[in-house]
Design an enzyme around this catalytic site. Structure first.
Site, PDB file in Angstrom:
ATOM      1  N   ASP A  82     -25.202 -30.983  12.410  1.00  0.00           N
ATOM      2  CA  ASP A  82     -24.947 -30.862  13.401  1.00  0.00           C
ATOM      3  C   ASP A  82     -25.634 -29.888  14.463  1.00  0.00           C
ATOM      4  OD1 ASP A  82     -23.567 -31.531  15.691  1.00  0.00           O
ATOM      5  OD2 ASP A  82     -21.719 -31.475  14.808  1.00  0.00           O
ATOM      6  N   HIS A 142     -28.255 -35.392  11.375  1.00  0.00           N
ATOM      7  CA  HIS A 142     -27.191 -35.585  12.688  1.00  0.00           C
ATOM      8  C   HIS A 142     -27.611 -34.073  13.679  1.00  0.00           C
ATOM      9  CE1 HIS A 142     -22.576 -35.446  14.467  1.00  0.00           C
ATOM     10  NE2 HIS A 142     -23.794 -34.996  15.017  1.00  0.00           N
ATOM     11  N   ASP A 179     -21.551 -40.243  19.507  1.00  0.00           N
ATOM     12  CA  ASP A 179     -21.312 -38.696  19.229  1.00  0.00           C
ATOM     13  C   ASP A 179     -20.657 -37.526  19.968  1.00  0.00           C
ATOM     14  OD1 ASP A 179     -20.784 -36.509  16.941  1.00  0.00           O
ATOM     15  OD2 ASP A 179     -22.741 -35.931  17.861  1.00  0.00           O
ATOM     16  N   ASN A 181     -17.202 -28.018  17.630  1.00  0.00           N
ATOM     17  CA  ASN A 181     -16.259 -29.772  17.084  1.00  0.00           C
ATOM     18  C   ASN A 181     -16.944 -30.555  16.393  1.00  0.00           C
ATOM     19  OD1 ASN A 181     -13.867 -31.001  18.224  1.00  0.00           O
ATOM     20  ND2 ASN A 181     -15.268 -31.951  19.964  1.00  0.00           N
ATOM     21  N   LEU A 217     -31.129 -32.900  20.361  1.00  0.00           N
ATOM     22  CA  LEU A 217     -32.108 -32.443  20.022  1.00  0.00           C
ATOM     23  C   LEU A 217     -31.868 -32.758  22.419  1.00  0.00           C
ATOM     24  CD1 LEU A 217     -34.898 -35.075  18.205  1.00  0.00           C
ATOM     25  CD2 LEU A 217     -34.123 -32.370  18.416  1.00  0.00           C
ATOM     26  N   ARG A 218     -31.174 -32.846  22.241  1.00  0.00           N
ATOM     27  CA  ARG A 218     -30.653 -32.979  24.416  1.00  0.00           C
ATOM     28  C   ARG A 218     -31.782 -33.028  25.433  1.00  0.00           C
ATOM     29  NH1 ARG A 218     -25.778 -31.451  23.540  1.00  0.00           N
ATOM     30  NH2 ARG A 218     -25.691 -29.154  21.621  1.00  0.00           N
ATOM     31  N   HIS A 252     -27.091 -24.674  22.372  1.00  0.00           N
ATOM     32  CA  HIS A 252     -26.771 -24.383  23.957  1.00  0.00           C
ATOM     33  C   HIS A 252     -27.143 -22.982  24.471  1.00  0.00           C
ATOM     34  CE1 HIS A 252     -23.590 -27.402  23.928  1.00  0.00           C
ATOM     35  NE2 HIS A 252     -23.078 -26.743  22.855  1.00  0.00           N
ATOM     36  N   HIS A 281     -18.837 -35.134  10.495  1.00  0.00           N
ATOM     37  CA  HIS A 281     -18.562 -33.548   9.494  1.00  0.00           C
ATOM     38  C   HIS A 281     -17.278 -33.653   9.910  1.00  0.00           C
ATOM     39  CE1 HIS A 281     -17.689 -34.450  14.393  1.00  0.00           C
ATOM     40  NE2 HIS A 281     -19.240 -34.593  14.959  1.00  0.00           N
TER      41      HIS A 281
END
Lengths: 429, 323
Positions: free
Chosen positions: A309, A64, A156, A282, A67-68, A313, A236
């Protein structure tokens, strides 16, 4: 791949797949595990590592990870994310599809797969979306996604709200032997919640997400999995009731695997006090009773898989008022240290069980190569110094992001050498 | 320029952070400032030379004007910034807005913002004094202080009083600041409203929860009636304004059913005929306009104290200014 053989001498080899926990030698050659045993004679050209006091495990696997890339390259790229994974001891990671554009076509799966391969670091296994655009309306071409390299499907970040769609996903995916990973959250109940609903949210004047928003969705997912015989992978898990529902479903034979994260195992919503955006995630950090239940579930195997997870950012994005900051924290570079320090050294869990939760079980759940040191398996290996003391310093992260609530934490134990197919992808200086 | 750090700290973010003595001391300091607004020339040199920015990222008329009067009557130089027509609509972040203001050398920022925690966020990042004029559903400390002052003016002592806050507690910063302030001063606090507008966990703050307004009226000596924002109806928290008025509206009829008198507060602006009926708002037990008057004095006291003024020197400071 042309790799030099490596012989690790005298390491504590922990391999739950063979029930090994013993001081042994390990030889890697030609990208595979050549043998595990006592007093192994390596080939002449072998690099020899004396490993007294060190631990060798099958490479860690995190199913989980965000990698954006594509679309969020200011937060993380496949290259920086896999570098962070390697530094954290992870040899395989599964990339979530909530990128921009969403990973919902064979071409997009192929892009992630190829970029992962090109980075030549940890192995990247793409996860495809359940629904086109993650809009929750119609199924993606699941078979083609799998052919292109997807190892699971998930929306997700967006829960699958339509139970009929989830049913179809759990039915259709069975032919391809992949799990359907769901982010359990009833968004009608969570509304605009930004943290756990409870005393802390009441005090801070922040909108809360009640436990029930997660519990209801977990119950629904389990029932639909039971109906279809499909494999549901619950992401999660953070609530007391959620753990209990999964425990009971497992007991009656529902095909379910479930995740625990280090942050839900270690923190509560008290960490949000002072409007700490690094504690905004979250599902949200919940109460101590929930944390204890998640811990109990993780110890007894109800929550069988540890995941980070990893949600990078940009610092500007977290440097905002709490409502405006995005959810999520990074985890690849802190998970092993946190778990070794707080769970193994803390006496809650033995090392082989932790390795099972961080390597063998995720490999099984997502049917990935690795997770074992059996002869002939890929030479994906993590070498850990259990006594190495270090301080979490986000400025030193390999990840492009620094959003962690664990800054300044003093930990013991860290990956000092990570190998994928026998090649060194991370070596501590 | 070093920021002034008063005995109250650098900032006023919320009443949760203050002690009972600090709160009482602000109320006491407000007393001598009341008289300034009654003079023919309503201006004293208390904050002469201080620069104050009113940073209102959310629409506000009453609070902004009240602060502005307080600042001007204390001779501060003030600038108003509102979200519309500022760099905010051009995408500037809160922290950049604040740093730019700071770079122009200022002394205080009065901030109103739609997000809970925004005032603290700003206070932690700039050296100027920060006054919270309302942050999301978190706190609105000067409103609660003026409510406390008004209650004290009428009933003498807060300690032991039974005060019930009626309405949308979930989204209300006024409610939270009042709860923290009243509890610290020893009052018993009740909250009353539709369950959809009461935050879960509110009872753990030490307040009594009333589901029916009749019970609240029976129990309370003071009612603080909150405004019902029309957005709440659109979002489905209450089915209709008429229904709200029918079950939670404060009417003379309801008040007359009990044999004791209640003091009626409302932070404004009122929706007559929704949360409060006109005959109550205009009636003998309403202190709603006194709240407004006290608001200016309360805000003067807060600005004076954060600028480093001592409570006991407030009277003298009116003629001479702060050091």
């Amino acid at each position: 791949m042309n790799t030099q053989p490596i012989l690790f001498r005298g390491a504590r080899v922990v391999d739950p797949s063979q029930r090994i926990d013993k001081v042994l030698d390990l030889l890697l050659a030609e990208g595979k595990v050549a043998c595990v045993g006592s007093d192994i004679e390596g080939p002449e050209d072998a690099r020899i590592e004396s490993c007294t006091g060190l631990i060798i495990t099958p490479g860690l696997i995190d199913v989980h990870v965000h990698l954006r890339e594509p679309g969020g390259e200011h937060k993380e790229t496949i290259e920086t994310g896999t570098r962070a994974a390697a530094a954290g001891g992870f040899t395989s990671i599964c990339a979530m599809p909530n990128t921009d554009p969403v990973i919902d076509s064979p071409a997009m799966v192929g892009f992630v797969e190829a970029a992962g391969r090109a980075a030549r670091l940890s192995k990247v296994y793409p996860v495809g979306a359940i629904s086109v655009g993650q809009k929750g309306e119609r199924l993606t071409a699941i078979g083609e996604l799998v052919e292109a390299g997807a190892v699971a499907i998930s929306d997700d970040g967006q829960p699958v709200m339509d139970s009929g769609l989830l049913r179809m996903a759990l039915e259709y995916s069975q032919a391809f032997e992949i799990p359907v990973a769901d982010h359990p959250e009833d968004i009608g109940l969570s509304r605009n919640g930004v943290m756990n609903e409870g005393l802390v949210s009441a005090r801070l004047g922040l909108q809360g997400k009640p436990n029930a928003s997660e519990d209801i969705h977990i119950a629904r997912d389990l029932l639909v999995a039971e109906l279809t015989g499909g494999h549901i992978h619950l992401q999660h898990v953070s609530t007391c009731q959620g753990v209990d529902l999964i425990r009971r479903a497992k007991a009656r034979g529902v095909r379910v695997t479930a995740e625990a994260t280090p942050h839900h195992l270690l923190l509560t919503d008290d960490a949000v006090d002072g409007y700490q955006t690094q504690a905004k995630m979250n599902p949200p950090l919940r109460t101590e009773a929930d944390r204890e239940a998640v811990e109990q579930g993780f110890l007894d195997g109800t929550l069988d898989t540890l995941v980070t997870d990893h949600a990078p950012h940009h610092y500007d994005e977290k440097e905002q008022a709490f409502d405006d900051a995005p959810f999520g924290i990074v985890g690849l570079e802190t998970a092993l240290g946190l778990m070794l320090t707080r769970f193994v050294e803390g006496g809650k869990m033995d090392l082989p069980t932790l390795v099972e939760r961080m390597s063998l079980q995720p490999a099984r759940a997502f049917r990935l190569p690795g997770g074992t040191l059996k002869e002939g398996s890929p030479a994906d290996v993590t070498l850990v110094d259990p006594l190495l003391e270090w301080t979490v310093d986000p400025t030193k992260f390999c990840s492009r992001a620094r959003n962690t609530p664990f800054e300044g934490e003093v930990l013991r134990g860290r990956a000092i050498l990570t190998l994928v197919d026998g090649c060194v992808i991370h070596e501590a200086d | 320029m070093n920021p002034t750090v008063s005995a109250f700290g650098k900032d006023l973010v919320g009443l949760e952070d203050l002690s009972a003595n600090q709160i009482l001391s602000i109320l006491d300091t407000a007393e001598p400032f009341k008289e300034i607004s009654e003079r023919r020339i309503r201006k004293v040199p208390v904050l002469r030379g201080k620069t104050i920015v009113n940073l209102f990222m959310e629409p506000s008329t009453r609070t902004r004007i009240s602060f502005e009067f307080a600042e001007k009557r204390l001779s501060a130089d003030t600038v108003n910034i509102t979200a519309s027509g500022s760099s905010v609509v051009k995408g500037e972040t809160l922290v950049d807005t604040a740093r730019n203001l700071e770079a122009m050398r200022i002394d205080m920022v009065v901030i109103r913002h739609g997000s809970s925690g925004a005032a603290r966020f700003l206070a932690e990042r700039i050296p100027s004094n920060v006054v919270n004029a309302g942050d999301g559903a978190h706190e609105h400390p000067t409103q609660a202080l003026l409510d406390l002052l008004t209650i004290r003016d009428h009933l003498g002592e807060i300690n032991g009083l039974k005060v019930c806050i009626v309405g949308d507690i979930l989204h209300s910063r006024v409610a939270r600041s009042n709860i923290f302030g009243l509890l610290k001063l020893g009052a018993e606090v009740g909250v009353c409203g539709p369950m959809t507008l009461l935050p879960s966990g509110i009872d753990a703050l030490g307040v009594r929860v009333f589901r029916r307004v009749e019970e609240a009226i029976e129990w309370a000596e003071v009612l603080n009636v909150l405004r019902l924002q029309f957005e709440r109806m659109k979002a489905g928290f209450v089915p209709s304004l008429r229904e709200y008025n029918r079950f939670y509206g404060i009417s003379t009829q309801r008040l007359e059913r009990v044999d004791h008198e209640l003091l009626i507060l409302h932070p404004g602006p009122m929706n007559r005929g929704v949360e409060i009926d006109s005959d109550v708002a205009d009636g003998p037990h309403s202190v709603i306009l006194e709240q407004v008057t006290n608001g200016v004095a309360t805000r003067m006291a807060v600005l004076y104290l954060l600028a480093g003024g001592a409570p006991e020197q407030a009277e003298a400071a009116k003629e001479e200014g702060v050091g």
